[in-house]
Motif scaffolding. Structure first.
Motif, mmCIF file in Angstrom:
data_model
loop_
_atom_site.group_PDB
_atom_site.id
_atom_site.type_symbol
_atom_site.label_atom_id
_atom_site.label_comp_id
_atom_site.label_asym_id
_atom_site.label_seq_id
_atom_site.Cartn_x
_atom_site.Cartn_y
_atom_site.Cartn_z
ATOM 1 N N CYS A 230 0.879 -1.188 0.093
ATOM 2 C CA CYS A 230 -0.150 -0.046 -0.060
ATOM 3 C C CYS A 230 0.883 1.269 -0.046
ATOM 4 O O CYS A 230 1.643 1.535 1.093
ATOM 5 N N VAL A 231 1.047 1.718 -0.967
ATOM 6 C CA VAL A 231 1.774 3.183 -1.179
ATOM 7 C C VAL A 231 0.998 4.331 -0.975
ATOM 8 O O VAL A 231 1.571 5.281 -1.032
ATOM 9 N N GLY A 232 -0.293 4.178 -0.843
ATOM 10 C CA GLY A 232 -1.293 5.641 -0.813
ATOM 11 C C GLY A 232 -2.280 5.422 -0.092
ATOM 12 O O GLY A 232 -3.036 4.275 -0.227
ATOM 13 N N VAL A 233 -2.464 5.911 0.914
ATOM 14 C CA VAL A 233 -3.637 5.623 1.929
ATOM 15 C C VAL A 233 -4.499 6.695 1.615
ATOM 16 O O VAL A 233 -4.494 7.703 0.898
ATOM 17 N N PRO A 234 -5.886 6.774 2.205
ATOM 18 C CA PRO A 234 -7.199 7.735 1.732
ATOM 19 C C PRO A 234 -6.511 9.116 2.206
ATOM 20 O O PRO A 234 -6.159 9.534 3.274
ATOM 21 N N GLY A 235 -6.632 10.017 1.100
ATOM 22 C CA GLY A 235 -6.566 11.337 1.117
ATOM 23 C C GLY A 235 -4.968 11.765 0.608
ATOM 24 O O GLY A 235 -4.660 12.969 0.675
ATOM 25 N N LYS B 142 -10.978 9.673 0.162
ATOM 26 C CA LYS B 142 -11.189 9.473 1.750
ATOM 27 C C LYS B 142 -12.566 9.498 2.231
ATOM 28 O O LYS B 142 -13.385 10.396 1.633
ATOM 29 N N LYS B 143 -13.216 8.429 2.955
ATOM 30 C CA LYS B 143 -14.470 8.479 3.304
ATOM 31 C C LYS B 143 -14.932 9.821 3.951
ATOM 32 O O LYS B 143 -14.430 10.445 4.733
ATOM 33 N N GLY B 144 -16.050 10.252 3.468
ATOM 34 C CA GLY B 144 -16.630 11.626 3.960
ATOM 35 C C GLY B 144 -16.105 12.611 3.349
ATOM 36 O O GLY B 144 -16.604 13.843 3.564
ATOM 37 N N ASN C 55 -16.632 5.106 1.282
ATOM 38 C CA ASN C 55 -15.692 4.309 1.755
ATOM 39 C C ASN C 55 -14.050 4.984 1.588
ATOM 40 O O ASN C 55 -13.990 5.954 0.718
ATOM 41 N N ASN C 56 -13.130 4.453 2.441
ATOM 42 C CA ASN C 56 -11.864 4.660 2.386
ATOM 43 C C ASN C 56 -11.239 3.959 1.098
ATOM 44 O O ASN C 56 -11.746 2.804 0.871
ATOM 45 N N TYR C 57 -10.311 4.513 0.222
ATOM 46 C CA TYR C 57 -9.591 3.794 -0.714
ATOM 47 C C TYR C 57 -8.244 3.858 -0.638
ATOM 48 O O TYR C 57 -7.780 4.692 -0.019
ATOM 49 N N TYR C 58 -7.609 2.545 -1.352
ATOM 50 C CA TYR C 58 -6.166 2.562 -1.051
ATOM 51 C C TYR C 58 -5.533 2.543 -2.398
ATOM 52 O O TYR C 58 -6.152 1.925 -3.542
ATOM 53 N N PHE C 59 -4.198 2.844 -2.610
ATOM 54 C CA PHE C 59 -3.502 2.538 -3.825
ATOM 55 C C PHE C 59 -2.296 1.573 -3.594
ATOM 56 O O PHE C 59 -1.393 1.874 -2.758
ATOM 57 N N MET C 60 -2.279 0.498 -4.265
ATOM 58 C CA MET C 60 -1.539 -0.489 -4.135
ATOM 59 C C MET C 60 -0.570 -0.793 -5.398
ATOM 60 O O MET C 60 -0.889 -0.595 -6.403
ATOM 61 N N MET C 61 0.885 -0.984 -5.066
ATOM 62 C CA MET C 61 1.840 -1.179 -6.133
ATOM 63 C C MET C 61 2.734 -2.422 -5.566
ATOM 64 O O MET C 61 2.954 -2.781 -4.463
ATOM 65 N N ASP D 38 -0.966 -3.667 -10.887
ATOM 66 C CA ASP D 38 -1.411 -3.321 -9.694
ATOM 67 C C ASP D 38 -2.060 -1.881 -9.958
ATOM 68 O O ASP D 38 -2.931 -1.664 -11.131
ATOM 69 N N SER D 39 -2.518 -1.070 -9.083
ATOM 70 C CA SER D 39 -3.334 0.118 -9.009
ATOM 71 C C SER D 39 -2.990 1.118 -10.187
ATOM 72 O O SER D 39 -3.998 1.922 -10.521
ATOM 73 N N ARG D 40 -1.811 0.982 -10.617
ATOM 74 C CA ARG D 40 -1.726 1.691 -11.761
ATOM 75 C C ARG D 40 -2.233 1.466 -13.143
ATOM 76 O O ARG D 40 -2.750 2.047 -14.197
ATOM 77 N N TYR D 41 -2.960 0.172 -13.204
ATOM 78 C CA TYR D 41 -3.678 -0.316 -14.286
ATOM 79 C C TYR D 41 -5.036 -0.533 -13.880
ATOM 80 O O TYR D 41 -5.846 -0.485 -15.115
ATOM 81 N N TRP D 42 -5.578 -0.732 -12.852
ATOM 82 C CA TRP D 42 -6.812 -1.061 -12.455
ATOM 83 C C TRP D 42 -7.651 0.048 -11.408
ATOM 84 O O TRP D 42 -8.592 -0.142 -11.146
ATOM 85 N N GLY D 43 -6.876 0.809 -10.632
ATOM 86 C CA GLY D 43 -7.480 1.651 -9.623
ATOM 87 C C GLY D 43 -7.198 1.466 -8.423
ATOM 88 O O GLY D 43 -6.494 0.639 -7.874
ATOM 89 N N PHE D 44 -8.176 1.892 -7.745
ATOM 90 C CA PHE D 44 -8.239 2.046 -6.060
ATOM 91 C C PHE D 44 -8.825 0.569 -5.689
ATOM 92 O O PHE D 44 -9.393 -0.110 -6.059
ATOM 93 N N VAL D 45 -8.217 0.435 -4.403
ATOM 94 C CA VAL D 45 -8.738 -0.826 -3.648
ATOM 95 C C VAL D 45 -9.821 -0.104 -2.682
ATOM 96 O O VAL D 45 -9.379 0.579 -1.673
ATOM 97 N N PRO D 46 -11.294 -0.696 -2.489
ATOM 98 C CA PRO D 46 -11.841 -0.304 -1.700
ATOM 99 C C PRO D 46 -11.627 -0.759 -0.267
ATOM 100 O O PRO D 46 -11.227 -1.810 -0.300
ATOM 101 N N GLU D 47 -11.929 -0.211 0.934
ATOM 102 C CA GLU D 47 -11.656 -0.635 2.261
ATOM 103 C C GLU D 47 -12.479 -2.177 2.439
ATOM 104 O O GLU D 47 -11.871 -2.994 3.188
ATOM 105 N N ASP D 48 -13.620 -2.482 1.943
ATOM 106 C CA ASP D 48 -14.220 -3.464 2.290
ATOM 107 C C ASP D 48 -13.525 -4.849 1.238
ATOM 108 O O ASP D 48 -13.924 -5.915 1.653
ATOM 109 N N HIS D 49 -12.781 -4.484 0.582
ATOM 110 C CA HIS D 49 -11.742 -5.510 -0.088
ATOM 111 C C HIS D 49 -10.625 -5.987 0.583
ATOM 112 O O HIS D 49 -10.051 -7.047 0.301
#
Length: 489
Positions: free
Chosen positions: A240-245, A362-364, A401-407, A416-427
């Protein structure tokens, strides 16, 4: 949480109906009061007591899959007590998935015959309990995984067997609770291992810790179109290289987070181009002695040989110092003008080495939509609301929801996320904590067991490699051997 409990109660009630319909005559012949038959949980308690089963087994009733196993055990107890205990009866019972007990209940004359309670303590029950407890541990606490691809090299290698904690980031309760134990989404080919009709609402317990930037995370692949239920989507593992916000971007293959260059870590790999003259590169030595697997021969021209190899900076320096015939060794960075296919989001002109800037929702958070960012956030809106916004002008959307960027650590060989986007927190599935086994196998022929080699330095180590507990394995094996060969006799 309340929705999840309500769904579980409804399932328990439905199970009770199935149980009563299939066993009411057995209860009556056993001279058990009719009113006791219909009371959920209590009717199971009666059978446990009648057949000398441990009363604490009642807790298995509150987990959907173990409740089915518990019912099967008690149904077999009932069948035996009424003389239905031959191999034929047992085979019919299992082949019919328990429906055979309905046939006995409705169409056969059954006579109760008391059986000795001591005979109920079969050795097979001990094995079955071990399987049940393993399943509970696997589902709710720690799950084993094996690393199948090289996207996380050199942090995690192909053939690493890891343990993933499901409680660090908060235990996500099963959304598809009925499945074959110890399977994920498919049995063979496209045959699903779970019942997709039954779907519980999403619920996650409070986390022990939040996902931190640079944590390695196991998650369900958001773009898995073969499986609609979240917890049955394919499992991925990335950093996880990027957290919400956060705001992220990549320049010349270097990641920046909130305008700060990523912290240097030794195990990050990238593609290097190598050119040698007169003599080819000694690939066998590189693979065997330097533990480098991803070596691609590009071609040869005028006694010059060209290669692409995935390397850390440290190993790139080692190779340069080892071979005198190397003309150059340099990172293979795509030019900024090159638009890579399938990069996220489409039509932005980005590639793996020049990417962003991209804001992680980021959530909210209240997002103002416009023609420029609608391609980024429309997927999120569709996921959260189930609708797309065609005209984004003068519209705002509140992120749910909160979202994350994975590499992957193998930056030039990672989907990874560079090719398909964000990961929702429920995943999010969990946090890798331990490597309990590591096998170096032939990647082209992984089932050639004779070629397998143990990576002793990685066995029984923490994910970061800072702590090794291999000595505990040998100590346990030694104590067990003494007990088995000397004390047990």
């Amino acid at each position: 949480m309340y929705q999840y409990i309500i769904y579980s109660i409804f399932f328990l009630f439905f199970e009770n109906i199935i149980h009563v319909l299939g066993t009411w005559k057995f209860y009556q012949k056993s001279e058990i009061g009719l009113w006791k038959i219909f009371i959920p949980v209590y009717n199971i308690f009666i059978l446990l007591k009648t057949y000398n089963r441990p009363i604490w087994w009642i807790f298995f009733l509150f987990i959907p899959l173990t409740s089915i196993i518990l019912l099967f055990i008690l149904w077999m107890d009932l069948m035996r007590s009424f003389g239905k205990k031959t191999k034929k009866d047992m085979i019919l019972f299992f082949l019919s998935a328990g429906i055979y007990i309905y046939y006995i209940n409705f169409f056969e004359k059954i006579k109760f015959s008391k059986i000795e309670k001591e005979k109920k303590k079969e050795d097979n029950i001990g094995i079955l309990l071990a399987i049940i407890f393993s399943f509970i541990t696997h589902t709710y606490i720690i799950q084993p995984f094996v690393i199948p691809t090289s996207s996380m090299e050199g942090t995690l290698l192909v053939g690493d067997f890891i343990l993933v904690s499901k409680i660090h980031y908060g235990l996500r309760m099963p959304i598809s609770p009925i499945s074959l134990p110890f399977t994920h989404n498919n049995i063979i080919g496209f045959i699903k291992s779970y019942i997709s009709i039954l779907k519980w609402p999403y619920f996650r317990f409070p986390s022990m810790q939040s996902i931190q930037r640079n944590d390695i995370v196991v998650f369900n692949f958001p773009k898995d179109s073969n499986h609609k239920i979240i917890d049955r989507k394919d499992n991925y593992i990335k950093r996880c290289v990027g957290v919400p916000g956060d705001l992220i971007y990549i320049k010349k293959g270097v990641l920046f987070v909130n305008h700060k260059k990523e912290s240097f870590f030794l195990k990050k790999q990238q593609a290097y181009l190598i050119k040698t003259e007169n003599i080819p590169l000694n690939i066998e030595y590189i693979k065997d002695k330097m533990d480098i697997e991803d070596v691609q021969f590009i071609g040869e021209k005028n006694d010059e040989f060209f290669y692409q190899i995935m390397l850390t900076e440290k190993k790139a320096i080692q190779i340069k110092n080892l071979f005198d015939n190397i003309i150059f060794i340099k990172k293979y960075i795509l030019p900024i003008s090159f638009q890579e296919n399938y990069i996220f989001p489409n039509n932005y002109g980005w590639n793996r080495d020049f990417f962003g800037p991209l804001h992680i929702p980021k959530k909210g958070e209240l997002i103002r939509l416009n023609l420029k960012n609608i391609h980024i956030y429309n997927e999120i809106i569709s996921y959260e609301k189930g609708v797309k916004i065609n005209n984004p002008l003068k519209k705002y959307y509140k992120i749910k929801n909160n979202y994350y960027f994975m590499m992957g650590d193998n930056r030039h060989n990672s989907y990874d996320s560079r090719y398909w986007g964000f990961v929702p927190e429920d995943h999010i599935v969990g946090k890798p904590i331990f490597i309990w086994m590591s096998i170096d196998w032939n990647r082209k022929k992984p089932f050639n067991f004779l070629s397998w080699k143990l990576r002793w330095k990685r066995i029984m180590t923490t994910i970061d490699g800072k702590h090794s507990y291999l000595y505990l394995f040998f100590l346990f094996s030694f104590i067990y051997s003494i007990y088995f060969f000397f004390i047990k006799k």
